[in-house]
Structure formats: structure tokens, C-alpha cells
Design a protein around this motif. Structure first.
Motif, mmCIF file in Angstrom:
data_model
loop_
_atom_site.group_PDB
_atom_site.id
_atom_site.type_symbol
_atom_site.label_atom_id
_atom_site.label_comp_id
_atom_site.label_asym_id
_atom_site.label_seq_id
_atom_site.Cartn_x
_atom_site.Cartn_y
_atom_site.Cartn_z
ATOM 1 N N VAL A 1 51.832 93.715 22.678
ATOM 2 C CA VAL A 1 50.887 92.676 22.261
ATOM 3 C C VAL A 1 50.767 91.712 23.430
ATOM 4 O O VAL A 1 51.756 91.123 23.854
ATOM 5 N N ILE A 2 49.566 91.609 23.989
ATOM 6 C CA ILE A 2 49.340 90.741 25.139
ATOM 7 C C ILE A 2 48.473 89.565 24.707
ATOM 8 O O ILE A 2 47.358 89.757 24.208
ATOM 9 N N ILE B 1 54.032 99.288 20.592
ATOM 10 C CA ILE B 1 52.674 98.898 20.969
ATOM 11 C C ILE B 1 52.758 97.472 21.501
ATOM 12 O O ILE B 1 53.119 96.548 20.757
ATOM 13 N N VAL C 1 47.105 89.796 21.289
ATOM 14 C CA VAL C 1 46.219 90.915 20.963
ATOM 15 C C VAL C 1 46.972 92.240 21.078
ATOM 16 O O VAL C 1 47.356 92.642 22.181
ATOM 17 N N PRO C 2 47.197 92.949 19.944
ATOM 18 C CA PRO C 2 47.821 94.272 20.014
ATOM 19 C C PRO C 2 46.942 95.215 20.845
ATOM 20 O O PRO C 2 45.728 95.223 20.696
ATOM 21 N N GLN C 3 47.589 96.015 21.725
ATOM 22 C CA GLN C 3 46.829 96.881 22.618
ATOM 23 C C GLN C 3 46.394 98.179 21.953
ATOM 24 O O GLN C 3 45.695 98.984 22.559
ATOM 25 N N GLU C 4 46.806 98.371 20.714
ATOM 26 C CA GLU C 4 46.323 99.466 19.867
ATOM 27 C C GLU C 4 46.317 98.934 18.453
ATOM 28 O O GLU C 4 47.124 98.071 18.108
ATOM 29 N N ASP C 5 45.408 99.472 17.644
ATOM 30 C CA ASP C 5 45.405 99.075 16.245
ATOM 31 C C ASP C 5 46.489 99.864 15.507
ATOM 32 O O ASP C 5 46.871 100.959 15.940
#
Ligand SMILES: [Zn+2]
Length: 82
Positions: A26-27, A24, A30-34
Motif C-alpha cells: 500500500v503506497i 500487496i 493506495v493498495p497496489q492491487e485490489d
């Protein structure tokens, strides 16, 4: 499993599901999925006394894991304060 930047070791760059191995991204922090993150320090009345375990599970693997529980996880709705 949490992957951190090699130079800036405080910067999280990806989360890898320990169950299926899916990455997953992280940009900008902010992780792009929980995902589920677990940290457990095992205590005296266990066979792992003194060990600390941590892992991450993607939502799809979480759902499959929960489907195998004899008793369902307690689920409550988050109430956001304005
Ligand atoms: Zn997974």
C-alpha cells in the motif's frame, strides 16, 4: 490481513492475502492491487456467536474460491456517475 504502520496505527501499509500469504503493498494509502476484504460478526444462530472475523483475499485466490462455488456470485457492472 491488514498491516498498519507501527507508529501511525491508522496508516495502512500492506494487505496480506490470508489464503496464499502474498503481500500487496500500500503506497500512500493506495493498495497496489485490489483485494476482497471481509468482516463478519457472527450471531446467535451460529457456532461462533459473539466472534468477529475479518480477512483479506487477493484477486487470484478470489477467482479460485469462486470457481468452487455451486452457484456463482451475483455479478453486476458498476455504473459510474459523471
Ligand atoms: Zn492470495
Amino acid at each position: 490481513m491488514r498491516i498498519y504502520d507501527r507508529k501511525n496505527t491508522a496508516e495502512l501499509t500492506a494487505i496480506v492475502c490470508n489464503k496464499c500469504g502474498r503481500r500487496i503493498p500500500v503506497i500512500k494509502g493506495v493498495p497496489q492491487e485490489d483485494a476482497l476484504h471481509v468482516e463478519k460478526s457472527w450471531g446467535y444462530f451460529s457456532r461462533k456467536d459473539g466472534e468477529r472475523h475479518s480477512f483479506d483475499i487477493c484477486e487470484e485466490c478470489y477467482d479460485k474460491w469462486m470457481a468452487g462455488f455451486e452457484e456463482p456470485a451475483l455479478t453486476e457492472e458498476n455504473v459510474e456517475l459523471i
